[in-house]
Write an enzyme that holds these catalytic residues in place. Structure first.
Site, PDB file in Angstrom:
ATOM      1  CG  ASP A  22     -12.459  -1.451  19.983  1.00 24.85           C
ATOM      2  OD1 ASP A  22     -12.008  -1.834  20.891  1.00 24.85           O
ATOM      3  OD2 ASP A  22     -13.215  -1.035  19.913  1.00 24.85           O
TER       4      ASP A  22
ATOM      5  CD1 TRP B 121      -9.644  -6.160   8.939  1.00 28.06           C
ATOM      6  CD2 TRP B 121      -7.963  -6.848   9.200  1.00 28.06           C
ATOM      7  NE1 TRP B 121      -8.704  -5.740   8.282  1.00 28.06           N
ATOM      8  CE2 TRP B 121      -7.559  -5.866   8.592  1.00 28.06           C
ATOM      9  CE3 TRP B 121      -6.761  -7.707   9.924  1.00 28.06           C
ATOM     10  CZ2 TRP B 121      -6.037  -5.191   7.907  1.00 28.06           C
ATOM     11  CZ3 TRP B 121      -5.207  -6.903   9.206  1.00 28.06           C
ATOM     12  CH2 TRP B 121      -4.991  -5.893   8.368  1.00 28.06           C
TER      13      TRP B 121
ATOM     14  N   GLY C  22     -18.043  -2.671  11.348  1.00 30.05           N
ATOM     15  CA  GLY C  22     -19.291  -2.679  11.992  1.00 30.05           C
ATOM     16  C   GLY C  22     -20.292  -3.311  11.365  1.00 30.05           C
TER      17      GLY C  22
ATOM     18  CG  ASP D 251     -16.393  -7.244  -0.493  1.00 32.63           C
ATOM     19  OD1 ASP D 251     -15.287  -7.061  -0.713  1.00 32.63           O
ATOM     20  OD2 ASP D 251     -16.278  -5.926   0.323  1.00 32.63           O
TER      21      ASP D 251
ATOM     22  CD  GLU E 269     -32.203 -18.232  30.248  1.00 30.04           C
ATOM     23  OE1 GLU E 269     -33.139 -17.524  29.660  1.00 30.04           O
ATOM     24  OE2 GLU E 269     -31.116 -18.276  31.313  1.00 30.04           O
TER      25      GLU E 269
HETATM   26  C1  GLA Z   1     -18.097  -3.514  15.403  1.00 29.04           C
HETATM   27  C2  GLA Z   1     -17.993  -4.873  15.562  1.00 29.04           C
HETATM   28  C3  GLA Z   1     -18.732  -5.234  16.431  1.00 29.04           C
HETATM   29  C4  GLA Z   1     -17.068  -5.011  17.824  1.00 29.04           C
HETATM   30  C5  GLA Z   1     -17.034  -3.423  17.783  1.00 29.04           C
HETATM   31  C6  GLA Z   1     -15.715  -3.094  19.080  1.00 29.04           C
HETATM   32  O1  GLA Z   1     -18.747  -2.279  15.714  1.00 29.04           O
HETATM   33  O2  GLA Z   1     -18.936  -5.196  14.291  1.00 29.04           O
HETATM   34  O3  GLA Z   1     -18.630  -6.502  16.420  1.00 29.04           O
HETATM   35  O4  GLA Z   1     -16.480  -5.908  17.886  1.00 29.04           O
HETATM   36  O5  GLA Z   1     -16.331  -2.702  16.425  1.00 29.04           O
HETATM   37  O6  GLA Z   1     -15.967  -2.160  18.686  1.00 29.04           O
END
Ligand code: GLA
Length: 728
Positions: free
Chosen positions: A365, A475, A526, A532, A612
């Site tokens: 994003d 998406w 999110g 699904d 690491e």
């Molecule tokens: C959602 C996605 C995250 C990220 C944010 C960006 O929460 O699940 O992985 O891409 O949006 O705004």
């Protein structure tokens, strides 16, 4: 032949299971059986009790033991004396609501039916057979066609229904579930998967109560809160033994699962589009198609049921170039930068990642429009020159130059009020005239039921995809939907919106995924808010949760694994303290947890110490080595994280020569014996060597006695035991 019809009894047989239906002397379609193959007509189990206040159809004359309220029905219709939950309910033009469905005819064809406008299991003529049973209402020219897809080898039966109006006036469909199933026998536990944002798929198993219990979603997506899947387990059914039935709805919108334990201790299940946010006007000559439900059952416990679903999803739901291929190990910048990045920052993350063996850089994003925070920019799908002044083409080229692929985040269904798109087309956002819309994450939802909105999205997304070498698309969809109203629909049809939205989404996804067959599409809402089988038809993997805390992920991924294959689960190693919980877990524990999925990273690897970084390079090498076993092998849930201090799972190759046991010991305790976990799915006769050690043991001992887990030192200690067949 998978379907045999004898004396009006339909035998639907798969390798190990049988589904039986009967059209009785009154034309009622009865459900006789779903379970192990018996080779028998199971009608003998039917009882015809005379139960008070359970009415009798007129045509049964003076017989008081024939009642639709007590018999097991194949597709329960409302309004004709069955008072249990119904699968279908309509209002006729005259305002009446009865639907008395009787058998008319049937048809058997090779291959698997498809459903116009909706995702469905696909299979060719060698793999599947289709049965269509047509029912007709006794009084009106309304038909219901029940469709069954039988995938013999996979022990899968799919169901869906078509409602057809042959009359001269429109009817209203109030309820059109994908299936109903009556189980007059058995004592059942209902297992379902509930949760919330960043804590999806929590497994819960409960005994049924008398009356109706249900879950579902009215949020416009299948939701973080409840998954459109469920198991019915006979009491005593475990991972490795006992009878269970699974149902998985292939739908990404508002859905409902209902179960009813009735007055006679019989169980009815229905599943389909949620009736509270649904109504459909069916005009003369029109058909309505329900989404599909995928069913499977087994007498060998829940793990066998899970494999059946894993296989059907991998081989007959997911499509395209990546369906069975190893997915690129990716690095995503979201938790590394959030909105605060520019080309150099992304380049630096990619450069370090490429040195350690990561295959793809995903820009999340914030790369478009005026997207400086989550309050603006959604809808404006063109590059943000302030952050990326050379454009996406240049960035992609530089990343390709590192030998890496480049991927990009979109959230096409959404619009910010602070965007050019909204300023130009405020009516494209879902809003009810005269009411202020609900904002969520500060954003509104586009009206995907409108062709011009879908066309805009198709064009603007493809313009970006054509502007650079983009090989992956994430998406996203970051809110639940409300304010259902479309300017393109008459007021009387607004309740069709939630389903029309999903149809619009599927059309857009179909168009884009078929125009860009080389792009790997990953679903997201999110995290797992739309995890699904409908989305998996377009996107072979889905970001499983915004919760990247390894401890909590073991629970989320445990629940997800009941229906969804490991390859479908997007899972990343992130930084500590974890951004969702503040928990600190070792890198090695985060890594084994993320390996139970389509693996990647979600942090800036430059921030890691040299030690690491070496570890990461070695982890990626190991993941690439294990990937065929992890994605193609059989997955075993060896210990439930909901009940134990350990979460342990394993992958066993089909030929049983290789076993990878992974997991986590949650909390350490002083002066304790080490935990033992019994393995499953091994060849009892074979000898297995713990790789890179001298420990050799036969399969029988590893399954009956088990393996000792390492001694825990500190919390969240990873487990990784790799066995290979030992031959002298
Ligand atoms: C959602 C996605 C995250 C990220 C944010 C960006 O929460 O699940 O992985 O891409 O949006 O705004």
């Amino acid at each position: 032949m998978a379907v045999k019809v004898e004396n009006n009894i339909f035998y639907l047989e798969t390798q190990h299971t049988m589904y039986q239906i009967r059209a009785d002397e009154y034309g009622t379609l009865l459900h006789l059986w779903y379970g192990a193959k018996t080779g028998e007509n199971m009608e003998y189990l039917l009882d015809y009790p005379d139960v008070g206040f359970s009415g009798n159809p007129y045509e049964a004359g003076s017989c008081r033991t024939y009642s639709l309220n007590t018999l097991p029905l194949e597709y329960a219709a409302a309004g004709v004396g069955d008072y249990r939950i119904s699968a279908v309910s309509v209002t006729h033009a005259d305002g009446s609501t009865a639907l008395d469905l009787k058998y008319l005819h049937h048809k058997i064809t090779r291959g698997k039916y498809s459903i116009p406008g909706l995702p469905a299991v696909y299979a060719d003529e060698k793999e599947a057979e289709t049965l269509e049973i047509t029912l007709k209402d006794t009084a009106k020219p309304i038909y219901v066609i029940l469709k069954y897809g039988i995938l013999e080898e996979l022990d899968i039966i799919t169901r869906s229904a078509v409602i057809f109006n042959e009359g001269t006036k429109p009817i209203t469909i109030n309820r059109a579930h994908s299936f109903s199933m009556d189980l007059p026998y058995g004592k059942w536990d209902w297992m379902h998967f509930y949760g919330r944002h960043a804590m999806e798929q929590q497994a819960e198993r409960v005994g049924l109560l008398h009356g109706i219990q249900e879950n579902g979603s009215t949020r416009g997506n299948s939701s973080h809160q409840h998954n459109p899947s469920m198991l019915l387990c006979e009491k005593g059914c475990t991972e490795a033994s006992g009878f269970c039935i699974g149902a998985l709805l292939m739908y990404s919108g508002c859905f409902q699962t209902q179960l009813e334990l009735d007055q006679l201790d019989q169980t009815r299940v229905v599943m389909g589009i949620h009736p509270d946010t649904f109504s459909w006007q069916l005009k003369e000559g029109e058909s309505f198609y329900t989404p599909e439900v995928i069913l499977s059952c087994t007498t060998h416990g829940m793990e066998q049921l899970s494999w059946n679903f894993h296989r059907i999803i991998r081989e007959h739901v997911c499509r395209g170039k990546y369906k069975l291929a190893r997915r690129p190990v990716l690095i995503n910048n979201w938790e590394a930068t959030y909105f605060d990045f520019n080309e150099e920052k992304i380049w630096n993350i990619a450069k370090e990642a490429s040195k350690l063996g990561v295959d793809m850089m995903v820009l999340d994003d914030g790369w478009f429009g005026k997207r400086e925070s989550d309050t603006s920019g959604l809808g404006d799908w063109y590059v943000n020159e302030r952050k990326l002044n050379g454009g996406l083409g240049k960035l992609a080229e530089r990343i390709n130059g590192l030998g890496m692929k480049f991927g990009l985040w979109f959230e096409p269904e959404m619009v910010s009020e602070d965007s050019n798109l909204y300023r130009e087309h405020p009516d494209w956002a879902l809003q009810i005239p005269g009411r202020a819309p609900v904002r969520s994450r500060g954003q509104l939802v586009l009206d995907l039921t409108r062709q011009e909105v879908r066309d805009y999205l198709y064009q603007s997304v493809s313009q970006v995809l054509d502007s650079a070498n983009i090989e992956y698309v994430k998406w996203d969809m970051n809110r639940s939907i409300s304010d259902w109203y479309s300017h393109a629909l008459p007021d009387s049809r607004q309740k069709e919106m939630p389903h029309r939205y999903v149809l619009g989404l599927y059309e857009l996804l179909e168009r884009l995924t078929s125009a860009y067959p080389n792009i790997l599409f990953e679903g997201c809402c999110g995290g797992g808010g739309r995890f699904d089988a409908g989305i998996l038809y377009y996107c072979p993997q889905i970001w499983c949760s915004d919760d990247t805390d390894a401890y909590e992920r073991t629970k989320i991924q445990y629940g997800t694994s009941f229906f969804y294959p490991i390859s479908a689960v997007g899972s990343h190693v992130s930084a500590v303290p974890n951004h969702q919980t503040g928990r600190v877990t070792p890198l090695s524990a985060r890594t084994v947890t993320a390996m139970a999925g389509s693996f990647g990273y979600e942090l800036d690897l430059n921030q890691l110490s040299d030690k690491e970084k070496k570890e990461v390079a070695e982890d990626i090498r190991r993941f690439k080595q294990y990937a065929p076993l992890i994605h193609n092998g059989r997955y075993y849930r060896l210990s439930s994280p909901f009940q134990n201090n350990i979460a342990v799972w394993s992958f066993v190759s089909k030929d049983q020569t290789e076993v990878l046991v992974q997991g986590m010991i949650f909390f350490t305790e002083a002066n304790r014996l080490r935990s033992i976990v019994r393995l499953r799915g091994l060849d009892r006769q074979k000898q297995y060597q713990l790789v890179e050690t001298n420990f050799v043991c036969n399969g029988q001992a590893l399954m009956e006695g088990g393996v000792l887990l390492p001694k825990a030192w500190g919390d969240y200690m990873p487990v990784e035991l790799h066995f290979q067949e030992y031959t002298k």
